[in-house]
Scaffold this active site. Sequence first.
Site, PDB file in Angstrom:
ATOM      1  N   HIS A  69     -13.350  32.245 -19.492  1.00 40.07           N
ATOM      2  CA  HIS A  69     -13.232  31.938 -20.461  1.00 40.07           C
ATOM      3  C   HIS A  69     -14.825  31.020 -21.022  1.00 40.07           C
ATOM      4  O   HIS A  69     -16.074  31.737 -22.214  1.00 40.07           O
ATOM      5  CB  HIS A  69     -12.585  31.157 -21.405  1.00 40.07           C
ATOM      6  CG  HIS A  69     -11.185  32.280 -21.664  1.00 40.07           C
ATOM      7  ND1 HIS A  69      -9.899  32.263 -21.271  1.00 40.07           N
ATOM      8  CD2 HIS A  69     -11.947  33.595 -22.414  1.00 40.07           C
ATOM      9  CE1 HIS A  69      -9.515  33.146 -21.070  1.00 40.07           C
ATOM     10  NE2 HIS A  69     -10.329  34.336 -22.081  1.00 40.07           N
ATOM     11  N   ARG A 211      -8.840  39.800 -32.853  1.00 40.87           N
ATOM     12  CA  ARG A 211      -7.936  39.672 -31.516  1.00 40.87           C
ATOM     13  C   ARG A 211      -6.963  38.275 -32.219  1.00 40.87           C
ATOM     14  O   ARG A 211      -7.155  37.364 -32.870  1.00 40.87           O
ATOM     15  CB  ARG A 211      -8.474  39.169 -30.238  1.00 40.87           C
ATOM     16  CG  ARG A 211      -7.242  39.337 -29.436  1.00 40.87           C
ATOM     17  CD  ARG A 211      -7.907  38.731 -27.984  1.00 40.87           C
ATOM     18  NE  ARG A 211      -8.578  37.324 -27.977  1.00 40.87           N
ATOM     19  CZ  ARG A 211      -9.228  36.546 -27.109  1.00 40.87           C
ATOM     20  NH1 ARG A 211      -9.894  37.835 -26.058  1.00 40.87           N
ATOM     21  NH2 ARG A 211     -10.125  36.234 -27.102  1.00 40.87           N
ATOM     22  N   GLU A 306      -3.756  43.831 -20.268  1.00 40.05           N
ATOM     23  CA  GLU A 306      -4.318  42.452 -19.908  1.00 40.05           C
ATOM     24  C   GLU A 306      -3.347  42.762 -18.090  1.00 40.05           C
ATOM     25  O   GLU A 306      -4.380  42.364 -17.422  1.00 40.05           O
ATOM     26  CB  GLU A 306      -5.102  41.359 -20.089  1.00 40.05           C
ATOM     27  CG  GLU A 306      -5.553  41.958 -21.371  1.00 40.05           C
ATOM     28  CD  GLU A 306      -5.749  40.924 -22.434  1.00 40.05           C
ATOM     29  OE1 GLU A 306      -6.649  40.149 -21.729  1.00 40.05           O
ATOM     30  OE2 GLU A 306      -5.377  40.616 -23.435  1.00 40.05           O
ATOM     31  N   ASN A 329     -11.132  41.766 -17.992  1.00 34.90           N
ATOM     32  CA  ASN A 329     -10.687  40.011 -16.975  1.00 34.90           C
ATOM     33  C   ASN A 329     -10.411  39.544 -16.647  1.00 34.90           C
ATOM     34  O   ASN A 329      -9.519  39.836 -15.252  1.00 34.90           O
ATOM     35  CB  ASN A 329     -12.039  38.906 -18.363  1.00 34.90           C
ATOM     36  CG  ASN A 329     -13.358  39.074 -18.575  1.00 34.90           C
ATOM     37  OD1 ASN A 329     -13.832  39.198 -17.482  1.00 34.90           O
ATOM     38  ND2 ASN A 329     -13.225  38.432 -19.514  1.00 34.90           N
ATOM     39  N   ASP A 330      -9.263  39.987 -17.812  1.00 35.27           N
ATOM     40  CA  ASP A 330      -7.605  38.909 -17.269  1.00 35.27           C
ATOM     41  C   ASP A 330      -7.113  40.420 -15.837  1.00 35.27           C
ATOM     42  O   ASP A 330      -6.312  39.719 -15.407  1.00 35.27           O
ATOM     43  CB  ASP A 330      -6.624  39.043 -18.046  1.00 35.27           C
ATOM     44  CG  ASP A 330      -6.856  37.660 -18.830  1.00 35.27           C
ATOM     45  OD1 ASP A 330      -6.839  36.875 -18.133  1.00 35.27           O
ATOM     46  OD2 ASP A 330      -7.106  37.724 -20.436  1.00 35.27           O
ATOM     47  N   ARG A 340      -9.360  33.543 -12.502  1.00 34.65           N
ATOM     48  CA  ARG A 340     -10.809  33.679 -13.206  1.00 34.65           C
ATOM     49  C   ARG A 340     -11.028  32.383 -13.300  1.00 34.65           C
ATOM     50  O   ARG A 340     -12.340  31.992 -12.914  1.00 34.65           O
ATOM     51  CB  ARG A 340     -10.705  33.714 -15.193  1.00 34.65           C
ATOM     52  CG  ARG A 340      -9.609  35.442 -15.461  1.00 34.65           C
ATOM     53  CD  ARG A 340      -9.285  35.514 -16.523  1.00 34.65           C
ATOM     54  NE  ARG A 340     -10.620  35.342 -17.170  1.00 34.65           N
ATOM     55  CZ  ARG A 340     -10.793  35.320 -18.627  1.00 34.65           C
ATOM     56  NH1 ARG A 340      -9.473  35.949 -19.148  1.00 34.65           N
ATOM     57  NH2 ARG A 340     -11.513  35.549 -19.783  1.00 34.65           N
TER      58      ARG A 340
HETATM   59  C1  PEP Z   1     -10.385  39.669 -21.283  1.00 33.37           C
HETATM   60  O1  PEP Z   1      -9.500  39.358 -19.939  1.00 33.37           O
HETATM   61  O2  PEP Z   1     -11.136  40.571 -20.260  1.00 33.37           O
HETATM   62  C2  PEP Z   1     -11.257  39.419 -22.400  1.00 33.37           C
HETATM   63  C3  PEP Z   1     -11.311  40.664 -22.828  1.00 33.37           C
HETATM   64  O3  PEP Z   1     -10.165  38.454 -23.367  1.00 33.37           O
HETATM   65  P1  PEP Z   1     -10.785  37.224 -22.704  1.00 33.37           P
HETATM   66  O4  PEP Z   1     -11.829  37.460 -21.603  1.00 33.37           O
HETATM   67  O5  PEP Z   1     -10.491  36.401 -24.320  1.00 33.37           O
HETATM   68  O6  PEP Z   1      -9.557  36.567 -22.309  1.00 33.37           O
HETATM   69 MG    MG Z   2      -8.230  38.441 -21.439  1.00 33.82          MG
END
Ligand code: PEP
Ligand code: MG
Length: 446
Positions: A69, A211, A306, A329-330, A340
Amino acid sequence: MTDFENVATHRGVGGSRGWVVAPIHTLGDPAPRDRYILVADDLTPADTAGLDLALVAGFCTAGGGPTSHTVQVAHNLGIPAVVAAGPLVLTVVSGTMCALDGDGGLLHAGLHGGDLRSARDRENEHAQRDRLRRERALAVGPVAGGVTLSTTLVKPAQAAEVARSAASGIGLLATELLFLGREGEITVEEAHFRAYCDLARAVGDAEITVRTLDIGGDKPMPALNLPQEDNSFLGVRGLRLALARPEDLLIPQLRALYRAAAGGAHLRIMFPMVTSVEEFIRASQIAEGIRSELGAPRVPLGVMVEVPACALTIDLFAEQVDFLSIGTNDLSQYLLATSRTNPDLAHDMDPLHVAVNRTVAQVADAAAAAGVPVTACGGLAASPVGAVVLASLGISGLTVTMAAIPAVIEALSRLDDGARRMIRHQALTTGGTGHLTEHVSARLAL
Ligand code: PEP
Ligand code: MG
């Protein structure tokens, strides 16, 4: 290998793109007055969001991961970042002249003479190229290669920039900072209501996808006094937390959103980290109760894809939701069982792994069959190669940072049906960031 002769190069992983030249400043040393590259062991997302951009040109951390993040915040702020550079980077003395290469994941330390001149030339070339790309993107507009581009926003204060960008609207307004940055006695509901109304005014008719709170994992919020968890990424995070504490988290936020919608804001509500259809139904029932109590208009309700369980049951979700957004990402983290934030795994995190690509294609196909719009967001969507692959897998909307929009539009504009078919085939059979970057770059001359 680097282009420089007499410098020490620290190799990490590119988090956020860009190239800047400035002296470094190691966190904890007396703060300089001029622009610098920040070097730190690690930074939290909230630390990063609070950086003074008049001074901080970019940052390099010893720890961290490319889809953390913290890096997402850096992307949103439009500053380059290199992570997982290792502890040696902390030994570079504050004031040392450096070049930070966010694309290559490198910090070149100790530049002078000809090396410094060529690093500065490269910085100017990057700035010039970015200017040209921005102009071209504005001329193309928000749709390129059949894909609609919207932007992410972590700081409501950046809203005015959205109206000046090529984005169709805000595809992901992260609201964590709204919860963190509350002042004085004002309630959560009132603070959010004002923020959503201000944003709506700033972006005019454009749509804003909000969100709901996504706390947990690597996004702590000390004010909530959450119990320590052994594995916070698998713990009480995202919608789970909001449903566990509806009175102080979910309900005030939804009330603020519906009040803003009643005032004319063009909103959609998106729930993060959803695992089961039942969770979505619980959240949407709470939302509907609030809506009817306030006499507010209906607002599209969607989920972020996710969690693998959500992706695997996407046909069931598609019967219930108004829209879907894949959080790359998740989704990569959970599909690949790769944290991550662990710097030792930074090189293993492969958001273009064939397993991720197949999952994205399955979600896109199921959503298309059900007539539900599906977009993708996260770091992958904001990279030109990633955007092209996601488009080839059937994603028709991408939510990317404002800084990334011009390069993504340029890449998508080169995508024709033949290239799309070839790239899809490669993505679903071989996959892999290295392989696909080579293939896409050669095919589209990126
Ligand atoms: C993701 O997980 O791709 C996403 C956009 O949310 P975040 O990176 O804030 O967890
Ligand atoms: Mg996410």
